[in-house]
Scaffold this active site. Structure first.
Site, mmCIF file in Angstrom:
data_model
loop_
_atom_site.group_PDB
_atom_site.id
_atom_site.type_symbol
_atom_site.label_atom_id
_atom_site.label_comp_id
_atom_site.label_asym_id
_atom_site.label_seq_id
_atom_site.Cartn_x
_atom_site.Cartn_y
_atom_site.Cartn_z
ATOM 1 N N GLY A 54 0.838 -1.196 0.000
ATOM 2 C CA GLY A 54 0.000 0.000 0.000
ATOM 3 C C GLY A 54 0.867 1.237 0.000
ATOM 4 O O GLY A 54 2.053 1.161 0.331
ATOM 5 N N CYS A 81 5.395 -6.079 1.707
ATOM 6 C CA CYS A 81 5.735 -4.655 1.666
ATOM 7 C C CYS A 81 5.033 -3.894 2.802
ATOM 8 O O CYS A 81 5.360 -4.100 3.963
ATOM 9 C CB CYS A 81 5.410 -4.091 0.294
ATOM 10 S SG CYS A 81 6.305 -2.579 -0.021
ATOM 11 N N TYR A 82 4.044 -3.048 2.519
ATOM 12 C CA TYR A 82 3.315 -2.385 3.614
ATOM 13 C C TYR A 82 2.755 -3.427 4.577
ATOM 14 O O TYR A 82 2.724 -3.209 5.786
ATOM 15 C CB TYR A 82 2.179 -1.522 3.042
ATOM 16 C CG TYR A 82 1.358 -0.818 4.103
ATOM 17 C CD1 TYR A 82 1.759 0.410 4.622
ATOM 18 C CD2 TYR A 82 0.183 -1.383 4.596
ATOM 19 C CE1 TYR A 82 1.020 1.058 5.604
ATOM 20 C CE2 TYR A 82 -0.573 -0.749 5.576
ATOM 21 C CZ TYR A 82 -0.150 0.476 6.080
ATOM 22 O OH TYR A 82 -0.893 1.109 7.045
ATOM 23 N N HIS A 169 8.008 -7.468 -3.655
ATOM 24 C CA HIS A 169 6.706 -7.902 -4.198
ATOM 25 C C HIS A 169 6.832 -9.237 -4.941
ATOM 26 O O HIS A 169 7.272 -9.256 -6.085
ATOM 27 C CB HIS A 169 6.160 -6.839 -5.153
ATOM 28 C CG HIS A 169 5.687 -5.622 -4.448
ATOM 29 N ND1 HIS A 169 4.426 -5.504 -3.926
ATOM 30 C CD2 HIS A 169 6.335 -4.471 -4.139
ATOM 31 C CE1 HIS A 169 4.296 -4.326 -3.335
ATOM 32 N NE2 HIS A 169 5.445 -3.682 -3.452
ATOM 33 N N GLU A 171 4.431 -10.942 -6.124
ATOM 34 C CA GLU A 171 3.329 -11.110 -7.071
ATOM 35 C C GLU A 171 3.613 -10.558 -8.467
ATOM 36 O O GLU A 171 2.944 -10.935 -9.419
ATOM 37 C CB GLU A 171 2.049 -10.475 -6.503
ATOM 38 C CG GLU A 171 2.025 -8.945 -6.421
ATOM 39 C CD GLU A 171 2.686 -8.380 -5.158
ATOM 40 O OE1 GLU A 171 3.533 -9.063 -4.565
ATOM 41 O OE2 GLU A 171 2.362 -7.234 -4.800
ATOM 42 N N SER A 223 -24.600 -9.722 -25.797
ATOM 43 C CA SER A 223 -24.015 -8.763 -26.742
ATOM 44 C C SER A 223 -23.103 -9.466 -27.735
ATOM 45 O O SER A 223 -22.719 -8.890 -28.742
ATOM 46 C CB SER A 223 -23.197 -7.729 -25.966
ATOM 47 O OG SER A 223 -22.027 -8.347 -25.447
ATOM 48 N N GLY A 224 -22.728 -10.701 -27.424
ATOM 49 C CA GLY A 224 -21.754 -11.383 -28.270
ATOM 50 C C GLY A 224 -20.342 -11.202 -27.725
ATOM 51 O O GLY A 224 -19.397 -11.815 -28.194
ATOM 52 N N ASP A 227 -18.013 -11.705 -21.861
ATOM 53 C CA ASP A 227 -18.670 -11.867 -20.558
ATOM 54 C C ASP A 227 -20.113 -12.337 -20.688
ATOM 55 O O ASP A 227 -20.517 -13.300 -20.029
ATOM 56 C CB ASP A 227 -18.605 -10.560 -19.754
ATOM 57 C CG ASP A 227 -17.178 -10.040 -19.658
ATOM 58 O OD1 ASP A 227 -16.252 -10.846 -19.856
ATOM 59 O OD2 ASP A 227 -17.000 -8.845 -19.395
ATOM 60 N N SER A 228 -20.901 -11.654 -21.531
ATOM 61 C CA SER A 228 -22.304 -12.067 -21.623
ATOM 62 C C SER A 228 -22.406 -13.448 -22.281
ATOM 63 O O SER A 228 -23.291 -14.236 -21.947
ATOM 64 C CB SER A 228 -23.157 -11.032 -22.361
ATOM 65 O OG SER A 228 -22.783 -10.915 -23.703
ATOM 66 N N SER A 229 -21.479 -13.762 -23.175
ATOM 67 C CA SER A 229 -21.522 -15.077 -23.834
ATOM 68 C C SER A 229 -21.250 -16.206 -22.838
ATOM 69 O O SER A 229 -21.938 -17.226 -22.831
ATOM 70 C CB SER A 229 -20.476 -15.156 -24.951
ATOM 71 O OG SER A 229 -20.759 -14.201 -25.936
ATOM 72 N N LYS A 369 -11.093 -11.830 -15.559
ATOM 73 C CA LYS A 369 -11.326 -12.007 -17.003
ATOM 74 C C LYS A 369 -10.674 -13.279 -17.551
ATOM 75 O O LYS A 369 -11.281 -14.020 -18.322
ATOM 76 C CB LYS A 369 -10.768 -10.788 -17.747
ATOM 77 C CG LYS A 369 -11.124 -10.754 -19.203
ATOM 78 C CD LYS A 369 -12.465 -10.109 -19.363
ATOM 79 C CE LYS A 369 -12.867 -9.958 -20.793
ATOM 80 N NZ LYS A 369 -14.114 -9.181 -20.909
#
Ligand code: XMP
Length: 513
Positions: A54, A81-82, A169, A171, A223-224, A227-229, A369
């Site tokens: 942070g 870290c923080y 870090h 990550e 929508s194609g 995500d919606s698919s 995603k």
């Protein structure tokens, strides 16, 4: 999702990256605000806790503090870290402003190779640092296990209590062995198995959707896009024909878009698909409109009208499904210096009117995603849909400057499909964020054969981005640019000039509008 790691977010720009790294180890992870009460965390029964980095200093007056009782939960804790400084601050150590800010690459020398965090790792590791403060006194019961040039306490442990701290870090990709460190923490130290897979998630989500929906009906605006698919395929897997998808053709879609959706969802998945052909309606409303904001507003409002009428025709449904993702629901930490706290997408605000009384069904809201894409593949969606680039809701209207006319839509659609085709055949399509054509309705003079021409210009845009918030223009190879230009000018009637956009975001936007 019974086994999980909880990450407390102290406002680091890398918090979501930590969550993704853990999930890549096939372990589920949840991000919570830094001040979430320990009792609330305990209810989730996490196998371990990570304190993120942070931008603050633990000794500052307004520093974000955790509930001290988190150290009494009896589970392993890793401070990054923080997070390390916070852990030290609470457990009797001391943090002070460092003489020198340690930023960028450094070498970590592991002094105690028996430390379980560094199991099976070499004694010297490249790591990524980004801190100004420094641990000057170890917390009680801790010992140092690794050092860097600037820090005697780059990694510390209290092995008996399973508490660990890293000044760097693990990550980020600039710590090449960071994944192994995180793997060691979640599997060896916390004892998590490898239960988080998209295969398991389908089973889990299908049951959850069935339990929630019962015998009710669900509507989804398809929508194609990815995500919606994926949401459609998942919900269909759970409740079959209780799901109706509404697909609105607003006349601003790419070439073959509507056909692909009908083919994949209607014919292949046998999903109940209500196809709304509204091209003429949208284009008539856009007639004569040149202002970009007005174009957007008209498209947004017309979409709602069409969608609302379509839902009525689809019959009474209790639920409206949406492809909301995890990054949209993570509460951002209101700390100065936290980039995530400042920017929230201006797109997709507004949503559907309150008069549409649905309960929401958001089966992707705990996924990132890349997980949604894997889920799509698991459900049998084709690569063409799962790995497609983002496409804006207002479609080609934000890629035609000035008035949107049927003729201009056709020209842009033709040019755009050449861009998509060439980008796909070079595989670059799948490696970058977006690549597309923009129509500039200004005419310039050219010659074709013996004839003088006076036609429009097409701009080619290709950008690299993580989330669309910032973007770099992509240095497309000259041979691809050459091919795009010659194909577009030769094959698309109405275009005699092609340019390449070399603007990054900021200062530009990705779409031209
Ligand atoms: P800009 O042009 O603002 O775009 O740099 C950032 C990202 O958002 C997409 N975009 C939209 N997506 N509805 C959407 O669903 C919209 O109205 C919209 N406008 C832009 C754009 O394609 C890029 O990925």
């Amino acid at each position: 999702m019974n086994e999980q790691i909880v990450i407390l977010d102290f406002g680091s720009q890398y918090t979501q990256v930590i969550a993704r790294r853990i999930r890549e180890c096939n372990v589920y992870s949840t991000i919570l605000r830094y001040d979430t009460p320990a009792a609330e965390i305990a209810r989730l029964k996490p196998k371990g806790l990570i304190l993120s980095g942070g931008p603050s200093s633990v000794y500052a007056e307004d520093a974000p503090m955790a509930d001290k009782a988190i150290f009494k939960l009896g589970i392993p804790v890793l401070g990054i870290c923080y997070g390390l400084q916070l852990l030290a601050h609470f457990l009797g150590g001391k943090v002070e402003r460092g003489q020198k800010r340690e930023y960028g690459k450094g070498m970590l020398m592991i002094r105690d190779t028996t430390c379980p965090l560094f199991k099976k790792l070499p004694a010297a590791l490249q790591v990524w640092n980004s801190h100004g403060d420094k641990l000057t006194k170890l917390p009680n019961g801790f010992k140092p296990v690794a050092v860097t040039e600037n820090s005697d306490y780059a990694a510390i442990e209290n092995r008996a209590r399973h508490f660990y701290g890293l000044q760097f870090h693990p990550e980020v990709v600039h710590t090449p062995k960071g994944r192994e460190i995180i793997t060691n923490f979640v599997h060896d130290i916390c004892g998590c198995g490898k239960n988080w897979t998209m295969h398991n998630y389908v089973e889990f989500a299908v049951k959850e959707i069935r339990d929630l929906v019962g015998k009710e009906k669900v509507i989804l605006g398809l929508s194609g896009g990815v995500d919606s698919s994926v949401a459609a395929a998942l919900i269909h897997e759970a409740i079959g024909d209780q799901l109706t998808c509404i697909f609105v053709n607003n006349g601003l879609l790419r070439a073959n878009e509507a056909d692909t959706v009908r083919k994949v969802f209607g014919r292949h998945f046998h999903i109940k698909l209500q196809y709304e052909e509204s091209t003429r309606l949208f284009l008539s409303k856009l007639k004569g409109i040149t202002d970009p904001e007005r174009k957007r507003k008209i498209i947004g409002k017309t979409f709602i009208d069409v969608f609302q009428a379509a839902t009525k025709r689809a019959g009474a449904a209790k639920f409206l499904a949406q492809g909301t993702l995890y990054p949209d629901v993570i509460e951002s930490v209101p700390i100065a210096g936290n980039p995530a706290a400042m920017i929230k997408s201006h797109h997709n605000v507004g949503g559907l009117p309150k008069s549409m009384k649905f309960e929401l069904l958001e089966p992707l809201k705990c996924l990132f995603k890349d997980e949604v894409r894997l889920l799509g593949l698991e459900l049998g969606l084709p690569k063409e849909i799962v790995y497609r680039q983002p496409f804006p809701g207002p479609g080609l209207a934000v890629r035609i400057l000035g008035e949107v006319t049927p003729k201009r839509c056709e020209i842009l659609r033709n040019a755009d499909s050449i861009v998509v085709e060439e980008m796909k055949s070079s595989e670059l399509y799948y490696k970058i964020w977006q690549s597309f054509a923009v129509l500039l309705p200004v005419r310039s003079v050219g010659v074709m054969g013996d004839e003088r021409t006076y036609e429009y210009t097409i701009a080619i845009r290709a950008v690299e981005s993580q989330d669309g918030m910032t973007a770099d223009w992509v240095k497309l190879p000259y041979d691809i640019l050459e091919k795009l230009s010659s194909r577009i000018i030769n094959e698309v009637k109405g275009v005699n000039r092609c340019v390449f956009d070399i603007t990054s975001k900021p200062p530009g936007t990705i779409e031209w509008e």
